[in-house]
Design a protein around this motif. Structure first.
Motif, PDB file in Angstrom:
ATOM      1  N   ASN A   7       0.819  -1.219   0.000  1.00  0.00           N
ATOM      2  CA  ASN A   7       0.000   0.000   0.000  1.00  0.00           C
ATOM      3  C   ASN A   7       0.846   1.259   0.000  1.00  0.00           C
ATOM      4  N   LYS A   8       2.129   1.142   0.386  1.00  0.00           N
ATOM      5  CA  LYS A   8       3.018   2.310   0.401  1.00  0.00           C
ATOM      6  C   LYS A   8       4.445   1.811   0.398  1.00  0.00           C
ATOM      7  N   GLY A   9       5.372   2.722   0.636  1.00  0.00           N
ATOM      8  CA  GLY A   9       6.779   2.307   0.670  1.00  0.00           C
ATOM      9  C   GLY A   9       7.338   2.138  -0.733  1.00  0.00           C
ATOM     10  N   ARG A  10       8.569   1.674  -0.807  1.00  0.00           N
ATOM     11  CA  ARG A  10       9.303   1.637  -2.067  1.00  0.00           C
ATOM     12  C   ARG A  10       8.736   0.625  -3.060  1.00  0.00           C
ATOM     13  N   THR A  67       5.081  -9.190  -2.939  1.00  0.00           N
ATOM     14  CA  THR A  67       5.920  -8.525  -1.938  1.00  0.00           C
ATOM     15  C   THR A  67       7.308  -9.160  -1.945  1.00  0.00           C
ATOM     16  N   GLY A  68       8.197  -8.624  -1.106  1.00  0.00           N
ATOM     17  CA  GLY A  68       9.572  -9.117  -1.067  1.00  0.00           C
ATOM     18  C   GLY A  68       9.647 -10.562  -0.592  1.00  0.00           C
ATOM     19  N   LEU A  69      10.586 -11.305  -1.174  1.00  0.00           N
ATOM     20  CA  LEU A  69      10.806 -12.694  -0.758  1.00  0.00           C
ATOM     21  C   LEU A  69      11.180 -12.744   0.727  1.00  0.00           C
ATOM     22  N   ASP A  70      11.887 -11.702   1.203  1.00  0.00           N
ATOM     23  CA  ASP A  70      12.251 -11.650   2.634  1.00  0.00           C
ATOM     24  C   ASP A  70      11.004 -11.706   3.515  1.00  0.00           C
ATOM     25  N   GLN A  71       9.949 -11.042   3.074  1.00  0.00           N
ATOM     26  CA  GLN A  71       8.713 -11.025   3.864  1.00  0.00           C
ATOM     27  C   GLN A  71       8.008 -12.377   3.813  1.00  0.00           C
ATOM     28  N   VAL A  72       8.085 -13.023   2.648  1.00  0.00           N
ATOM     29  CA  VAL A  72       7.460 -14.340   2.506  1.00  0.00           C
ATOM     30  C   VAL A  72       8.176 -15.344   3.415  1.00  0.00           C
ATOM     31  N   GLY A  89      13.029  -4.579  -6.499  1.00  0.00           N
ATOM     32  CA  GLY A  89      13.150  -4.617  -5.038  1.00  0.00           C
ATOM     33  C   GLY A  89      14.253  -5.562  -4.605  1.00  0.00           C
ATOM     34  N   ARG A  90      15.328  -5.580  -5.400  1.00  0.00           N
ATOM     35  CA  ARG A  90      16.429  -6.474  -5.067  1.00  0.00           C
ATOM     36  C   ARG A  90      17.197  -5.942  -3.865  1.00  0.00           C
ATOM     37  N   CYS A  91      17.422  -6.789  -2.887  1.00  0.00           N
ATOM     38  CA  CYS A  91      18.208  -6.410  -1.720  1.00  0.00           C
ATOM     39  C   CYS A  91      18.748  -7.678  -1.068  1.00  0.00           C
ATOM     40  N   ASP A 156      19.823  -7.115   8.808  1.00  0.00           N
ATOM     41  CA  ASP A 156      18.984  -6.084   8.194  1.00  0.00           C
ATOM     42  C   ASP A 156      19.163  -6.061   6.680  1.00  0.00           C
ATOM     43  N   ILE A 157      18.283  -5.298   6.045  1.00  0.00           N
ATOM     44  CA  ILE A 157      18.297  -5.162   4.595  1.00  0.00           C
ATOM     45  C   ILE A 157      19.387  -4.188   4.160  1.00  0.00           C
ATOM     46  N   THR A 158      20.098  -4.546   3.093  1.00  0.00           N
ATOM     47  CA  THR A 158      21.017  -3.600   2.471  1.00  0.00           C
ATOM     48  C   THR A 158      20.858  -3.706   0.963  1.00  0.00           C
ATOM     49  N   SER A 159      20.991  -2.561   0.266  1.00  0.00           N
ATOM     50  CA  SER A 159      21.064  -2.658  -1.193  1.00  0.00           C
ATOM     51  C   SER A 159      22.260  -1.878  -1.700  1.00  0.00           C
ATOM     52  N   THR A 160      22.281  -0.557  -1.517  1.00  0.00           N
ATOM     53  CA  THR A 160      23.471   0.191  -1.956  1.00  0.00           C
ATOM     54  C   THR A 160      24.592   0.094  -0.923  1.00  0.00           C
ATOM     55  N   SER A 177      19.118 -13.467  -0.144  1.00  0.00           N
ATOM     56  CA  SER A 177      18.938 -12.541  -1.265  1.00  0.00           C
ATOM     57  C   SER A 177      17.460 -12.433  -1.541  1.00  0.00           C
ATOM     58  N   SER A 178      16.984 -11.211  -1.716  1.00  0.00           N
ATOM     59  CA  SER A 178      15.545 -11.028  -1.899  1.00  0.00           C
ATOM     60  C   SER A 178      15.254 -10.180  -3.129  1.00  0.00           C
ATOM     61  N   SER A 179      14.077 -10.420  -3.706  1.00  0.00           N
ATOM     62  CA  SER A 179      13.510  -9.525  -4.710  1.00  0.00           C
ATOM     63  C   SER A 179      12.008  -9.732  -4.608  1.00  0.00           C
TER      64      SER A 179
HETATM   65  N1  LIG Z   1      16.962  -0.574   0.364  1.00  0.00           N
HETATM   66  C1  LIG Z   1      16.198  -1.450  -0.259  1.00  0.00           C
HETATM   67  N2  LIG Z   1      16.472  -1.797  -1.520  1.00  0.00           N
HETATM   68  C2  LIG Z   1      15.688  -2.690  -2.175  1.00  0.00           C
HETATM   69  N3  LIG Z   1      14.620  -3.276  -1.637  1.00  0.00           N
HETATM   70  C3  LIG Z   1      14.304  -2.961  -0.386  1.00  0.00           C
HETATM   71  C4  LIG Z   1      15.064  -2.036   0.363  1.00  0.00           C
HETATM   72  N4  LIG Z   1      14.508  -1.887   1.574  1.00  0.00           N
HETATM   73  C5  LIG Z   1      13.447  -2.714   1.575  1.00  0.00           C
HETATM   74  N5  LIG Z   1      13.314  -3.366   0.409  1.00  0.00           N
HETATM   75  C6  LIG Z   1      12.265  -4.340   0.055  1.00  0.00           C
HETATM   76  O1  LIG Z   1      11.020  -3.717   0.243  1.00  0.00           O
HETATM   77  C7  LIG Z   1      10.260  -4.382   1.233  1.00  0.00           C
HETATM   78  C8  LIG Z   1       9.436  -3.395   2.006  1.00  0.00           C
HETATM   79  O2  LIG Z   1      10.226  -2.343   2.444  1.00  0.00           O
HETATM   80  P1  LIG Z   1       9.653  -0.885   2.641  1.00  0.00           P
HETATM   81  O3  LIG Z   1      10.741  -0.127   3.264  1.00  0.00           O
HETATM   82  O4  LIG Z   1       9.038  -0.370   1.408  1.00  0.00           O
HETATM   83  O5  LIG Z   1       8.472  -1.149   3.568  1.00  0.00           O
HETATM   84  P2  LIG Z   1       8.452  -1.022   5.110  1.00  0.00           P
HETATM   85  O6  LIG Z   1       9.513  -0.105   5.562  1.00  0.00           O
HETATM   86  O7  LIG Z   1       8.402  -2.398   5.675  1.00  0.00           O
HETATM   87  O8  LIG Z   1       7.015  -0.376   5.217  1.00  0.00           O
HETATM   88  P3  LIG Z   1       6.303   0.161   6.464  1.00  0.00           P
HETATM   89  O9  LIG Z   1       6.600   1.615   6.455  1.00  0.00           O
HETATM   90  O10 LIG Z   1       4.863  -0.150   6.163  1.00  0.00           O
HETATM   91  O11 LIG Z   1       6.866  -0.566   7.638  1.00  0.00           O
HETATM   92  C9  LIG Z   1      11.301  -5.148   2.041  1.00  0.00           C
HETATM   93  O12 LIG Z   1      10.745  -6.251   2.684  1.00  0.00           O
HETATM   94  C10 LIG Z   1      12.278  -5.548   0.969  1.00  0.00           C
HETATM   95  O13 LIG Z   1      11.817  -6.680   0.271  1.00  0.00           O
END
Ligand SMILES: Nc1ncnc2c1ncn2[C@@H]1O[C@H](COP(=O)(O)OP(=O)(O)OP(=O)(O)O)[C@@H](O)[C@H]1O
Ligand SMILES: O=P(O)(O)OC[C@H]1O[C@H](OP(=O)(O)OP(=O)(O)O)[C@H](O)[C@@H]1O
Ligand SMILES: [Mg+2]
Length: 284
Positions: A7-10, A67-72, A89-91, A156-160, A177-179
């Motif tokens: 619903n929001k976020g990246r 959604t992200g594989l990490d969440q699944v 959404g690769r991270c 934690d999540i990292t991408s860059t 590894s997630s996408s």
């Molecule tokens: N820096 C990143 N680069 C790429 N993908 C990312 C990154 N951060 C998060 N993600 C992916 O996006 C998913 C959701 O992250 P996002 O930050 O959009 O939501 P959130 O912070 O969990 O939202 P909320 O504000 O509702 O808690 C993560 O589970 C991951 O799969």
């Protein structure tokens, strides 16, 4: 069929964009709405938090989820099937610790504390390593916890890598590894509608980076032209109306990166009236 999407976020924008490109146009999907209809009367969109989507699908509130594989993985449900890697959404989920500290390896965390938004994935990771640290669940700003003596390391999540660097943290190990993935509840995974949605989304990914090439070719030069056209299967060859049998039309799908060279080569081989167009979807 209900598809749960962030619903929001990246992940929100790219997910909506992908659905649109797949032909699943969202109607009256105004901001802050929970539901939206699509052009397909059988497909409804449900907007949910990225982290809640696997639960929604497992529990039957939705049938499909994006959604992200990490969440699944974190949801640890055996009721959902991963159908398709949507390639954005690769991270990486990583284990990280302060650069100037004494944690350099996974084994150093025995008896220590690890903070994370992903306690289940983290526990599984340490179980596999045969190490048993305390796992503290946090809901954000995980990178702060080693600096306020809440934790010795984080997962934690990292991408860059910017956030880790800014917080003086170094990667100790890769955890996952997630996408973004399309997934479905196991009891609907083989439903024809689910397959239709999967094919539509996958056709957008297949078209990515591809171009459609069209040209006219004197029949005598056809073999030469055919030889220099790379890519997907053979080209399609058609008679040109009014070409009086001397010319044929050749159509082919070519990788974007090959287009420049291919145009020169087919032109040298005798082709004319060369057209290059984008491809919206490609069902192989
Ligand atoms: N820096 C990143 N680069 C790429 N993908 C990312 C990154 N951060 C998060 N993600 C992916 O996006 C998913 C959701 O992250 P996002 O930050 O959009 O939501 P959130 O912070 O969990 O939202 P909320 O504000 O509702 O808690 C993560 O589970 C991951 O799969
Ligand atoms: O390696 P980087 O490119 O720096 O990305 C990593 C950061 O991105 C995510 O945070 P986000 O920006 O989503 O903020 P959030 O904590 O509000 O979720 C994630 O939680 C990391 O903190
Ligand atoms: Mg985030």
């Amino acid at each position: 069929m209900r598809i749960a999407v962030p619903n929001k976020g990246r992940l929100h924008e790219p997910t909506i964009d992908l659905l649109e490109r797949a032909g699943l146009h969202i109607e009256n999907g105004a901001d802050r709405k929970l539901y939206a209809e699509t052009v397909d009367p059988d497909v409804t969109i449900l907007f949910a938090r990225a982290a809640d989507i696997p639960e929604y699908v497992a529990d039957g509130a939705a049938d499909l989820g994006i959604t992200g594989l990490d969440q699944v993985r974190e949801a640890q449900t055996d009721r959902v099937e991963e159908l398709l890697d949507l390639e954005f959404g690769r991270c990486r989920l990583v284990l990280a610790s302060p650069e100037d500290g004494d944690i350099d390896a996974v084994a150093d965390l025995a008896g220590k504390t690890v903070a994370t938004e992903f306690p289940n994935v983290t526990r599984e990771f340490f179980d596999d390593a045969g190490i048993e640290p305390d796992i503290v669940e946090v809901t954000g700003a995980t990178e702060l916890t080693p600096h306020v003596e809440m934790a010795d390391a984080i997962v934690d999540i990292t991408s860059t890598g910017t956030t880790l660097r800014m917080n003086n943290l170094g990667v100790v190990a890769d955890v996952l590894s997630s996408s973004v993935h399309l997934f479905a509840r196991d009891d609907v995974a083989d439903d024809p509608k689910v397959r239709e949605i999967q094919t539509a989304l996958s056709s957008v990914l297949s078209a990515d980076g591809k171009r459609y090439l069209m040209m006219n070719v004197p029949r005598d030069d056809l073999e030469d032209v055919r030889e220099v056209i790379p890519g997907l299967g053979g080209p399609t060859v058609m008679d040109v109306a009014n070409g009086e049998g001397e010319k044929v039309a050749v159509h082919a799908v070519v990788d974007e990166r090959d287009v420049f060279e291919t145009i020169t080569e087919v032109k040298n081989a005798g082709a004319s009236d060369i057209l290059v167009t984008e491809i919206e979807r490609l069902v192989e």
